[in-house]
Scaffold this active site. Structure first.
Site, PDB file in Angstrom:
ATOM      1  N   HIS A 157       0.835  -1.218   0.000  1.00 22.98           N
ATOM      2  CA  HIS A 157       0.000   0.000   0.000  1.00 22.98           C
ATOM      3  C   HIS A 157       0.864   1.261   0.000  1.00 22.98           C
ATOM      4  O   HIS A 157       0.422   2.318   0.448  1.00 22.98           O
ATOM      5  CB  HIS A 157      -0.951   0.040   1.199  1.00 22.98           C
ATOM      6  CG  HIS A 157      -1.699  -1.240   1.425  1.00 22.98           C
ATOM      7  ND1 HIS A 157      -2.928  -1.502   0.848  1.00 22.98           N
ATOM      8  CD2 HIS A 157      -1.373  -2.349   2.138  1.00 22.98           C
ATOM      9  CE1 HIS A 157      -3.327  -2.714   1.215  1.00 22.98           C
ATOM     10  NE2 HIS A 157      -2.400  -3.242   1.991  1.00 22.98           N
ATOM     11  N   SER A 278      15.836  21.490 -16.313  1.00 23.37           N
ATOM     12  CA  SER A 278      14.692  22.348 -16.607  1.00 23.37           C
ATOM     13  C   SER A 278      15.179  23.602 -17.303  1.00 23.37           C
ATOM     14  O   SER A 278      16.289  24.074 -17.050  1.00 23.37           O
ATOM     15  CB  SER A 278      13.984  22.705 -15.297  1.00 23.37           C
ATOM     16  OG  SER A 278      13.302  23.934 -15.421  1.00 23.37           O
ATOM     17  N   LYS A 284      16.998  21.691 -11.159  1.00 22.39           N
ATOM     18  CA  LYS A 284      16.249  20.475 -11.471  1.00 22.39           C
ATOM     19  C   LYS A 284      17.083  19.380 -12.125  1.00 22.39           C
ATOM     20  O   LYS A 284      17.963  19.634 -12.931  1.00 22.39           O
ATOM     21  CB  LYS A 284      15.089  20.820 -12.412  1.00 22.39           C
ATOM     22  CG  LYS A 284      13.992  21.600 -11.727  1.00 22.39           C
ATOM     23  CD  LYS A 284      13.068  20.712 -10.921  1.00 22.39           C
ATOM     24  CE  LYS A 284      12.022  20.131 -11.846  1.00 22.39           C
ATOM     25  NZ  LYS A 284      11.025  19.374 -11.115  1.00 22.39           N
ATOM     26  N   GLU A 291      10.089   8.439 -16.844  1.00 28.01           N
ATOM     27  CA  GLU A 291       8.737   8.990 -17.070  1.00 28.01           C
ATOM     28  C   GLU A 291       8.267   8.705 -18.500  1.00 28.01           C
ATOM     29  O   GLU A 291       7.121   8.309 -18.725  1.00 28.01           O
ATOM     30  CB  GLU A 291       8.735  10.503 -16.841  1.00 28.01           C
ATOM     31  CG  GLU A 291       8.930  10.890 -15.392  1.00 28.01           C
ATOM     32  CD  GLU A 291       9.071  12.397 -15.207  1.00 28.01           C
ATOM     33  OE1 GLU A 291       8.456  13.164 -15.971  1.00 28.01           O
ATOM     34  OE2 GLU A 291       9.816  12.795 -14.298  1.00 28.01           O
TER      35      GLU A 291
END
Ligand code: ARG
Length: 460
Positions: A157, A278, A284, A291
């Site tokens: 979970h 970024s 970043k 992804e």
């Protein structure tokens, strides 16, 4: 008669847009090499069986060889007017050797031809994909070996559950990719069957030799039923289904890696080579490739759904609907091969923050099961032990203590069976190493799994 290769019974030209809409040459030119290969085997058979004169077969063979060279040199141009790769090749062959080229299509239809090209296309490419999967598995095993004793939280979970090792975690993915590998190996069996010789749908009156053609093309078997031969796209659906399951595995791994790169988790850091920055925020470092793979899962699922839906309710045998079979397979192949390569490099190059992983297991009550198991071995019924430890956890949460911080007197007040020896069992190392049941996370188990995995890969 119109100028199409099939134009004999036609008087009017195709309507505007029709050529463009109906053509598959835009994508089936990817099977150009396979189309020539299939034609070479077919014409060898036509000559050998005396279906066409050997001299004609030789002329056609020479022409096809020339087309092969021109294809390799990038000298062939295809046109939408010639619809698909099969008619484009026939036209090019005719331009090269004249009307004798027309004998090539004896005892053959585009229906068995396209099915053959498609089988060949996939058969040629599955080994590279399977090799890439093996490479990914090798990296997982090497990393699992290195991290056989790297302790981290195991989750259910997405809540801390029990400590495990990072090696054990990686080997779980090894197993998933092993099943993927086996599914593609099975997919090879259904791809390794020759449709050619079914002709349009019913077989042919010519004395063809399908086994000869199969041997020429390296197929292990021929389709037994001519209707099935031209109608079957199961091999493509199996490929897409396997691809979708593979992407599901990669997307789950991607999700975890992305989470673990966050400031909050900080369990791992991606190498610069597999990260992007970024354009506005200088600090970043994004796990873009994990992804993107997660995102591409959608397109591979789409490919499977698309072809399943195209094939649904299609009457036997060939229908033009089936021209929609190739793009999803081509696209899914490129997508999964790229994704597997990306993950291989990404896993091989990421940094594991071992301390941080281990620390996350210390004050998270993930040793609660250890205490309950301890009580159970002292004769307390597990249900009761569970309740006692649950109350101790609540007490700890209220007083800011972990189970291992509680004085023995407090523990004994809850359960007199508890002794000084309990503390040794409450460490994450103890929790991991006591899990020696088959398939468990103990370091010794992980090392054994690593050597078994290595043997499996070495036997390939
Ligand atoms: N371009 C077609 C396809 O990809 C080839 C088979 C065409 N056969 C036919 N009878 N129209 O499916």
């Amino acid at each position: 008669m119109t100028d199409k290769l099939w134009g004999g019974r036609f008087t009017a030209k195709a309507a505007k847009w029709v050529d463009q809409f109906g053509a598959s040459i835009g994508f089936d030119q990817q099977m150009a090499q396979e189309d020539l290969e299939g034609s070479l085997a077919h014409v060898a058979m036509l000559g050998q069986q005396g279906i066409i004169p050997q001299a004609d077969a030789d002329t056609i063979t020479a022409g096809l060889h020339q087309l092969q060279q021109q294809l390799a040199a990038g000298e062939l141009t295809f046109t939408v007017a010639n619809e698909d790769i099969h008619l484009n090749m026939e036209r090019l062959l005719t331009d090269l050797i004249g009307p004798v080229a027309g004998k090539l299509h004896t005892a053959r239809s585009r229906n068995d031809q396209v099915a053959t090209d498609f089988h060949l296309w996939l058969r040629h490419r599955l080994p590279e994909l399977m090799q890439a999967l093996s490479d990914l598995q090798s990296v997982l095993v090497a990393q699992a070996d290195q991290h056989a004793d790297t302790i981290m939280p195991g989750y259910t979970h997405l809540q801390h559950a029990q400590p495990i090792t990072y090696g054990h975690y990686l080997l779980a993915y090894f197993e998933m990719f092993q099943r993927d590998y086996e599914r593609f190996a099975f997919n090879q069996q259904h791809t390794d069957i020759l449709p050619l010789g079914a002709a349009a749908l019913a077989g042919t009156t010519f004395p063809i030799d399908r086994e000869f053609v199969a041997a020429q093309l390296g197929f292990s078997a021929v389709y037994h039923n001519s209707l099935d031969a031209v109608s079957d796209r199961d091999f493509a659906l199996e490929f897409l289904s396997n691809a979708a399951i593979l992407m599901q595995h990669l997307s789950r791994l991607a999700e975890e890696l992305i989470l673990w790169c966050t400031y909050e988790f900080n369990y791992i850091e991606m190498s610069d080579a597999f990260s992007t920055g970024s354009s506005i925020m200088p600090q970043k470092k994004n796990a873009d490739f994990a992804e993107l793979t997660r995102g591409k899962t959608g397109r591979v699922y789409g490919a499977l759904m698309g072809l399943l839906t195209t094939m649904k309710s299609l009457p036997l045998a060939y229908n033009k609907d089936m021209q929609e079979d190739k793009e999803p397979v081509f696209d899914a192949y490129t997508t999964i091969l790229g994704s597997v390569h990306i993950f291989t490099g990404m896993l091989d190059s990421l940094t594991v923050h071992e301390e941080r992983m281990h620390d996350a297991t210390i004050r998270d009550f993930s040793n609660a099961t250890e205490l309950a198991d301890y009580l159970a071995t002292k004769g307390v019924p597990f249900r009761k032990a569970h309740a006692i430890v649950g109350e101790l956890v609540l007490h700890g949460l209220q007083t800011g203590q972990s189970l291992q911080d509680m004085p023995l007197a407090d523990l004994q007040a809850a359960a007199p069976e508890i002794d000084q020896d309990v503390y040794a069992e409450l460490s994450s190392e103890a929790a991991v190493n006591r899990r020696t049941s088959l398939g468990g996370t103990a370091v010794a188990n992980v090392r054994q799994e690593v050597s078994q995995a290595r043997a499996l890969l070495a036997a390939r």
